[in-house]
Design a protein around this motif. Sequence first.
Motif, PDB file in Angstrom:
ATOM      1  N   LYS A   1       0.814  -1.217   0.000  1.00 21.11           N
ATOM      2  CA  LYS A   1       0.000   0.000   0.000  1.00 21.11           C
ATOM      3  C   LYS A   1       0.851   1.272   0.000  1.00 21.11           C
ATOM      4  O   LYS A   1       0.359   2.353   0.311  1.00 21.11           O
TER       5      LYS A   1
ATOM      6  N   LEU B   1      -2.233   3.778   8.648  1.00 23.91           N
ATOM      7  CA  LEU B   1      -2.111   2.519   7.911  1.00 23.91           C
ATOM      8  C   LEU B   1      -1.328   1.491   8.709  1.00 23.91           C
ATOM      9  O   LEU B   1      -1.735   0.319   8.810  1.00 23.91           O
TER      10      LEU B   1
ATOM     11  N   GLY C   1       3.014   2.358   1.959  1.00 26.86           N
ATOM     12  CA  GLY C   1       3.028   3.030   3.254  1.00 26.86           C
ATOM     13  C   GLY C   1       4.370   3.604   3.634  1.00 26.86           C
ATOM     14  O   GLY C   1       4.435   4.657   4.284  1.00 26.86           O
TER      15      GLY C   1
END
Length: 442
Positions: free
Chosen positions: A84, A102, A86
Motif C-alpha cells: 500500500k 495505515l 506506506g
Amino acid sequence: MWEILRLPWCPASFIEYSPRLLVALLFQVFVSTLDTPEEVNTFWKRCQEQLSVPISINRFAVQTVRALFRHLRCLDLLVAVERKHGWDTLLCVDTHHYAMGLLAREMHRTANPLCSCIALRLLGLLSTQEQHWDLPALAFLVEVLECHDMREWSDSALEIISRRLQSKSKEKRRLALRGLVVLSKDPLLAEGIRSLTQSLMGLLQDADGEVVALILSVFLNELQDRATLISSPTALQLAEVLRPLFDHDNSHVSLLSIRLFRAVIELVMDKGKKPLKKHVSQSLLPLFFHCHDQNWHVAEASRETLLCAAKFLKMRRLKQLVKKEQLWKFAECLPAEDRNRVAEHLRQALPYLQSPQEPLREVAIRFIGIAGRYLRRRQEETWLIYKALQDVTDDISPVISSLALQTLQLLRAAQRAPYSSGFRRCKTTSRRVGGRKPVGNN
C-alpha cells in the motif's frame, strides 16, 4: 541500532524495549522530514562517507524501522505496508499521519501484540500536550482503540481526544471525532460522552460532511441504550439543528440526521414533549419529501420517522396513511387537516423545486398543486408560488418542466374559480395532479 540489527543475533532487551524503540524511530522519521538544520545535514554527510550509507536521513530511519520489524518477525506487516506504499507515504510530512494510521490498521489486523504497547506509549506522549507530533500519534491511536488491551485506558483516551475537538486543524478534529465514535460505543464512558454534547452540537455547523456524519454517529451510539432519556433543552437543541440536515448534500448525513431525529422523538422526557411539538410539526413535509429520496436507505428512514412523528403529534389519520404506505393520501390530508399552516407548508416545499434529485422536484410540484388550491386571497404567497413554478418550466427534465407548466395552469384556474366551489376534505382515494401517477407507493 542499525549496526545492532545487522548482527546475526540481537540482545534480548530489544524485544522488551521494541515498542519504545519503534516509537522513537517513527518520531525520528517525522522529524527528519521537516526542514533539517544545516549542522545536521553536515553531520549526516560525514556519516554517509564513513558508513557508506547512500540514502537520506529520513529514508535511513525508515530502513531501520523496517529492519526492526523484520527482526521481530512481522513479515506480513512489512508486506502489507509495502503493497500500500506506506513506507513512501511515511516520508512526507503532509502524509506522515496517513502512514501512521495505515501502520496501526495493519498491526491491529494481524493482532500484533506490539499494537497496544505502541498505543500506550503514544497515549503518554499525547497526554503531555506535545504539539508537533500529536497528529501522527492521534492517527495511530484512533485506529487501535478497539483493541481489547486498550479498554482499561479508555478514560485517558477520551480525555485526550476531547481536548482535540476544538483544534484549529481539520485533520485533528476529524481524527478526534473518529476516536469518539469508537469510544461512544462503550457504556462505561456514557457520562463522559454526554458531557461533550454542547461542544459536539456546535460542530454540527461544520461545512465538512464527514465531520457532521461522525458527530451524528456519536449521538446515535450514545442513544443506543433505550433506557437513556434526553432532557428537554437538549432535545430542542438537537431538533433545531437536525431539521436542516435532512437536505444535506451528503446522503449519509441525511440518513443519520433523520435516524437521530427519530431517536430524539422517541426518547425525549415527558416534560419536553410539548415544546418539541413545533419542531416535529415542521418536520412532517421534509420527511414526506424524503420518503421519495433516490437513496433507498434515506427513503426508508424517512418513512419510519414520519410514522413516529405522526404518532408523537397524535395525528391518527395521518399515522394510518403512513403505516399503510399511502403517502399521497398523506400529502392530500396534511393541508386539508391543517389549513392554517398551508402557506407555511408551501414555503417549505419551494426549495425542493431546486433539488438535484428529479424525484424530489416532482414530488414538490405535485404537493404544491395539491396544497396551492387551499391558498385563497393570499396574493403575496400566491405570486411566490407562481414565480417558483415558472422558473421550473425550463427544467432540464421534460417531465418536470411539463408537470410544472400543468400545475401552474391548474392553480391559476383554481384561483379564478368562485371560492364557494371550495375543496373537499381529504378522502380515501388518491388524486393525481397533471394526469400522471405520483411518485412512490399508493
